[in-house]
Design a protein around this motif. Sequence first.
Motif, PDB file in Angstrom:
ATOM      1  N   HIS A 320     -46.585  31.944 -59.301  1.00  0.00           N
ATOM      2  CA  HIS A 320     -45.185  32.705 -59.037  1.00  0.00           C
ATOM      3  C   HIS A 320     -45.355  33.585 -57.615  1.00  0.00           C
ATOM      4  O   HIS A 320     -46.440  33.745 -57.214  1.00  0.00           O
ATOM      5  CB  HIS A 320     -44.952  33.718 -60.274  1.00  0.00           C
ATOM      6  CG  HIS A 320     -43.649  34.318 -60.137  1.00  0.00           C
ATOM      7  ND1 HIS A 320     -42.673  33.931 -59.722  1.00  0.00           N
ATOM      8  CD2 HIS A 320     -43.380  35.682 -60.762  1.00  0.00           C
ATOM      9  CE1 HIS A 320     -41.646  34.815 -59.928  1.00  0.00           C
ATOM     10  NE2 HIS A 320     -41.902  35.771 -60.522  1.00  0.00           N
ATOM     11  N   VAL A 324     -45.705  42.867 -55.271  1.00  0.00           N
ATOM     12  CA  VAL A 324     -46.686  43.745 -56.110  1.00  0.00           C
ATOM     13  C   VAL A 324     -47.238  44.888 -55.720  1.00  0.00           C
ATOM     14  O   VAL A 324     -47.008  45.225 -54.333  1.00  0.00           O
ATOM     15  CB  VAL A 324     -47.657  42.585 -56.674  1.00  0.00           C
ATOM     16  CG1 VAL A 324     -47.363  41.764 -57.437  1.00  0.00           C
ATOM     17  CG2 VAL A 324     -48.642  42.376 -55.352  1.00  0.00           C
ATOM     18  N   GLY A 341     -47.139  45.142 -61.371  1.00  0.00           N
ATOM     19  CA  GLY A 341     -45.707  45.086 -61.218  1.00  0.00           C
ATOM     20  C   GLY A 341     -45.022  43.754 -62.091  1.00  0.00           C
ATOM     21  O   GLY A 341     -45.877  43.033 -62.632  1.00  0.00           O
ATOM     22  N   PRO A 342     -43.843  43.878 -62.076  1.00  0.00           N
ATOM     23  CA  PRO A 342     -43.066  42.606 -62.939  1.00  0.00           C
ATOM     24  C   PRO A 342     -43.553  41.155 -62.568  1.00  0.00           C
ATOM     25  O   PRO A 342     -43.506  40.244 -63.157  1.00  0.00           O
ATOM     26  CB  PRO A 342     -41.787  42.725 -62.378  1.00  0.00           C
ATOM     27  CG  PRO A 342     -41.548  44.206 -62.174  1.00  0.00           C
ATOM     28  CD  PRO A 342     -43.005  44.560 -61.456  1.00  0.00           C
ATOM     29  N   THR A 343     -43.991  41.047 -61.423  1.00  0.00           N
ATOM     30  CA  THR A 343     -44.218  39.839 -60.867  1.00  0.00           C
ATOM     31  C   THR A 343     -45.555  39.261 -61.780  1.00  0.00           C
ATOM     32  O   THR A 343     -45.819  38.094 -62.032  1.00  0.00           O
ATOM     33  CB  THR A 343     -44.436  39.703 -59.273  1.00  0.00           C
ATOM     34  OG1 THR A 343     -43.507  39.986 -58.668  1.00  0.00           O
ATOM     35  CG2 THR A 343     -44.911  38.339 -58.819  1.00  0.00           C
ATOM     36  N   ASN A 345     -46.464  40.279 -64.628  1.00  0.00           N
ATOM     37  CA  ASN A 345     -46.097  40.027 -66.341  1.00  0.00           C
ATOM     38  C   ASN A 345     -45.570  38.597 -66.033  1.00  0.00           C
ATOM     39  O   ASN A 345     -45.762  37.714 -66.996  1.00  0.00           O
ATOM     40  CB  ASN A 345     -45.173  41.000 -66.384  1.00  0.00           C
ATOM     41  CG  ASN A 345     -45.698  42.396 -66.576  1.00  0.00           C
ATOM     42  OD1 ASN A 345     -47.036  42.634 -66.784  1.00  0.00           O
ATOM     43  ND2 ASN A 345     -44.842  43.386 -66.418  1.00  0.00           N
ATOM     44  N   GLU A 346     -44.533  38.229 -65.326  1.00  0.00           N
ATOM     45  CA  GLU A 346     -43.938  36.959 -65.132  1.00  0.00           C
ATOM     46  C   GLU A 346     -44.928  35.898 -64.993  1.00  0.00           C
ATOM     47  O   GLU A 346     -44.431  34.860 -65.583  1.00  0.00           O
ATOM     48  CB  GLU A 346     -42.886  36.928 -63.943  1.00  0.00           C
ATOM     49  CG  GLU A 346     -41.768  37.842 -64.287  1.00  0.00           C
ATOM     50  CD  GLU A 346     -40.567  37.650 -63.230  1.00  0.00           C
ATOM     51  OE1 GLU A 346     -40.230  36.120 -62.947  1.00  0.00           O
ATOM     52  OE2 GLU A 346     -40.003  38.623 -62.689  1.00  0.00           O
ATOM     53  N   ARG A 349     -46.549  34.993 -68.233  1.00  0.00           N
ATOM     54  CA  ARG A 349     -45.531  34.259 -68.997  1.00  0.00           C
ATOM     55  C   ARG A 349     -45.370  32.927 -68.676  1.00  0.00           C
ATOM     56  O   ARG A 349     -45.185  31.993 -69.516  1.00  0.00           O
ATOM     57  CB  ARG A 349     -44.351  35.003 -69.145  1.00  0.00           C
ATOM     58  CG  ARG A 349     -44.336  36.430 -69.518  1.00  0.00           C
ATOM     59  CD  ARG A 349     -44.468  36.652 -70.870  1.00  0.00           C
ATOM     60  NE  ARG A 349     -44.532  37.702 -71.619  1.00  0.00           N
ATOM     61  CZ  ARG A 349     -45.385  38.839 -71.685  1.00  0.00           C
ATOM     62  NH1 ARG A 349     -46.798  38.405 -71.341  1.00  0.00           N
ATOM     63  NH2 ARG A 349     -45.271  40.022 -72.141  1.00  0.00           N
ATOM     64  N   SER A 364     -42.817  28.812 -60.703  1.00  0.00           N
ATOM     65  CA  SER A 364     -41.490  29.599 -60.888  1.00  0.00           C
ATOM     66  C   SER A 364     -40.341  28.934 -60.008  1.00  0.00           C
ATOM     67  O   SER A 364     -40.856  28.457 -58.818  1.00  0.00           O
ATOM     68  CB  SER A 364     -41.764  31.046 -60.627  1.00  0.00           C
ATOM     69  OG  SER A 364     -41.997  31.328 -59.390  1.00  0.00           O
ATOM     70  N   GLY A 389     -39.888  38.654 -72.917  1.00  0.00           N
ATOM     71  CA  GLY A 389     -40.000  40.001 -72.046  1.00  0.00           C
ATOM     72  C   GLY A 389     -39.423  39.904 -70.826  1.00  0.00           C
ATOM     73  O   GLY A 389     -39.568  41.004 -70.083  1.00  0.00           O
ATOM     74  N   ILE A 390     -38.840  38.830 -70.187  1.00  0.00           N
ATOM     75  CA  ILE A 390     -38.418  38.659 -68.822  1.00  0.00           C
ATOM     76  C   ILE A 390     -36.784  38.469 -69.228  1.00  0.00           C
ATOM     77  O   ILE A 390     -36.159  37.709 -69.787  1.00  0.00           O
ATOM     78  CB  ILE A 390     -38.754  37.445 -68.206  1.00  0.00           C
ATOM     79  CG1 ILE A 390     -40.345  37.417 -68.171  1.00  0.00           C
ATOM     80  CG2 ILE A 390     -38.217  37.513 -66.711  1.00  0.00           C
ATOM     81  CD1 ILE A 390     -40.931  38.760 -67.469  1.00  0.00           C
TER      82      ILE A 390
END
Length: 419
Positions: A320, A324, A341-343, A345-346, A349, A364, A389-390
Amino acid sequence: MQLTSRLALMNWLTGQGLTGLPEIELLRGFCERCRAEGLELSRGLVVIDTLHPIYEGRGFRWSDRASNESDAFEYGSTAEGDAAQSWRRSVFFHMLEHGQDEMVIDLADAPSMDFSQISELAEKGHKHYLAFVHRFGENGALGLMDCLYSCWTTRRDEGFGEDELEALRDLVPVLGLAIKSAQQVDIARTLGRVYLGRGASEQVLGGRISRGVTERINAVLWYSDLRGSTGISESIGPDEIIPFLNDYAQAVIDAIHDAGGDVLKLIGDGVLAMFTGEDMAHARRAALRAEHLSRQNVAALNKRREAAGRPVTSAYIGLHVGEVFYGNIGSEDRLDFTVVGPTVNEVSRIASMSRSVDRELLASAEFYKGLDAAGRRYLVSTGRYALRGIGRAQDLYTLDPEVDASEPVTGSYERYLAN
């Protein structure tokens, strides 16, 4: 050697030790200055145990004549095999066993002694041998690095005189302190690279250790874990679990490093890594190169493990791209230099989704879109997914099956990665 000369050499050693002169340069400068002042050294060897995941210690050599011996060397465990036998026959082992700090040997007596390397020194024309063991003490030791060994020879027929022995007794501890200082810097760098990762180690050792000091960066993130590792761990003996995890971690981490990535964290059998640079298209290609190298490494590893009758597996990899926070995060007395950061977490996933679609690589849409046209040709969509969660669904991509099925496509893809 006169007192003024000894003091001058001590000052030189202290100054160079403070500036960080490498160990072999310290030894060379020491021996050459001794000779210039009339102390006719013919050979010097300094050995110090260290704190390293592979090597037990390091040694440094100087000789008055050219030889094929390396100036610096590292050695593995002396606890077993030929290395153990050689160590137990050494002068240093004898000194430790008998509580000696110093030992003087007339090399004319070498044939009657069972010490390793002593006869060889005599055959090469050395006449007198002096060995020291300088112990560091409890507060000065660092792991197994608890003493410094050194030995010195001369070719003079009369050997070392009492004045020369006294000079070496004064000078060698100062040389040892300078070498110990250099080794402690090396240990800090080694432990930083091993436990923090290359990039994070450079940041921490460069002074970025304040809590909450982070920066925003764009990075290609890699997250991988092993297929079926829980079941395999439950099916093998407890003493096989760590070697199993180490084998596959080595295969994956070597690939990441070889492609220019930085491993940030090991989470069980999972690996979090990143690829950065001014050109993010180049970082994306580096991540694909690491994935390709990882599959090759794992395939070679599986052949070896299958031949040994051991269980095999493969890795799921998610890729991905995004912004961050990179830096120190944690409490006042326990910090971690990592990315959040969200990145992050992604990407975890995305890697988890690999199991559902049964593909070893998933990337991604953000990763795919930033590739150049040549790179996009080798990836195909696996569909659109809502990741746990996204908040938004996105297309995920994997390698075109033709990359593995067709030799011309495989070759083309490898050329693309190599450019």
